[in-house]
Design a protein around this motif. Structure first.
Motif: not given
Ligand SMILES: [Zn+2]
Length: 399
Positions: A247-272
């Motif tokens: 039921q829940f979705l959890a993201a573990h993250v870390r503050a990164a250097a600014p200016g990162r692009a989002a790209g096409a992460a998790f393409a299969a999940e996006a399609a689903e």
């Protein structure tokens, strides 16, 4: 329905289509009313859900933030359930294991009354601070310092060792702006870890959570849209995982250097997520038809129906099905909800202890994770009601 909609609030993509319209739903499902008249007059807003063709994000493009204003009347703690308490305990231990928190500061955004924050601090030996506009100052001197307000950058101490935020991002009118505020508050050189938890849209769309489509949630995240909005805001996404029975979705993250692009992460999940969203309109319509017919049949047979759970799912179920007199009451184990009324429909909220007198023949449980707990409670009270999950699809009918 195919109306032009704004850009995707998660990935920024411009190809978004409206897939469901439900006008006039209660603007605040978790704000139970003091009396029936106030419940019927509760503010309403339009649910107009659009799906993003890029990341699969689902969002209400008709959301008006001033209709969903949270204050101390907003009651949304789940900790009265043993199943949920177990989940929270495991989560606290997991975060304590992942991060070096002993003697350090954990900041929780939208921490409610601070239940999770206190538990995490106890398990990790950490100090806690947080904020929540619904926080009611209990007057206790020790424990976390909680500011009774929405997140503001000035609240985040520079020595923060972990930022936590559970079930708030889906309420944000502009999740990217919200995340960028948090990222900016950490400072450009920070590599502070963070934990972000939201409902998983795939559960909502696939596993029967159609009653989770509520006005308070302008955003419904999947792994792709959650990861992409976090990356756009300047966080490196280390892991995205489903939990709490999916039921829940959890993201573990870390503050990164600014200016990162989002790209096409998790393409299969996006399609689903996109595929599931495409079927949403017909899923919701058939769920509404199914339960309208069932509730009418029970009423005609003289069977008294109670709904278990006066949280957002129960309130949404009663409003979307137009349950009316076919449901006599809503049961909730949170004593603060007893004697209050469901916004939009005016159903009274009762405690489990009221059920022997109300003699329901059927109890409709909103969350499948609680079925065993409900059965045990009813047995303990001597209430011989059939128990069924508010599944949106036809299944076994035990009555
Ligand atoms: Zn998108």
């Amino acid at each position: 329905v195919s109306t032009p909609t704004p850009r995707c609030p998660a990935c920024g993509g411009g190809d978004c289509r409206e897939i469901l319209a439900a006008p006039g739903v209660p603007a605040l499902c978790n704000a139970l009313a003091a009396d029936r008249a106030a419940a019927l007059a509760a503010p309403r807003g339009d649910l107009r859900l659009a799906s993003c063709a890029d990341c699969g994000h689902l969002f209400n493009h008709a959301f008006a933030p001033d209709l969903a204003v949270y204050d101390a009347d907003y009651e949304n703690p789940l900790h009265h359930s043993a199943v949920f308490r177990d989940y929270v305990e495991v989560l606290a231990r997991d975060l304590a294991r992942r991060h070096d928190l002993a003697g350090r500061l954990v900041f929780e955004i939208a921490c409610g009354q601070g239940d999770f924050l206190r538990r995490l601090c106890a398990v990790a030996g950490a100090r806690g601070a947080g904020c929540d506009p619904g926080f009611r100052d209990g007057g206790g001197g020790d424990g976390p310092a909680i500011a009774p307000q929405a997140f503001a950058p000035g609240l985040l101490p520079p020595e923060t060792a972990l930022v936590c935020c559970r079930h708030a991002l889906e309420h944000a009118a502009d999740p990217l702006a919200f995340l960028r505020d948090v990222r900016a508050a950490l400072g450009p050189d920070a590599r502070t870890p963070g934990y972000w938890e939201v409902p998983d849209v795939r559960w909502t769309l696939r596993d029967g959570g159609v009653w989770d489509l509520i006005y308070e949630h302008p955003s419904y995240f999947g792994p792709a849209s959650l990861a992409r909005v976090l990356m756009r805001a300047g966080f490196a996404v280390e892991a995205v995982a489903a939990g709490y029975g999916g039921q829940f979705l959890a993201a573990h993250v870390r503050a990164a250097a600014p200016g990162r692009a989002a790209g096409a992460a998790f393409a299969a999940e996006a399609a689903e997520a996109r595929r599931l969203a495409a079927a949403l309109g017909s899923t919701v319509e058939s769920a509404r038809r199914l339960w309208r017919a069932r509730l009418a049949a029970h009423a005609a047979a003289g069977r008294r129906v109670a709904v278990w759970g006066a949280g957002s799912k129960g309130v949404s179920f009663l409003n979307l099905t137009g349950a009316g007199d076919a449901v006599v009451c809503v049961v909730d184990i949170n004593p603060l909800k007893r004697g209050r009324y469901v916004p939009g429909t005016g159903h009274p909220v009762v405690a489990p202890g009221d059920l022997p007198e109300l003699r329901p023949g059927l109890v409709v449980v909103m969350n499948p994770l609680y079925v065993d707990e409900v059965r045990r409670t009813l047995a303990g009270l001597g209430v011989a009601a059939a128990v069924v999950v508010a599944s949106p699809t036809p299944g076994e009918e035990p009555w």
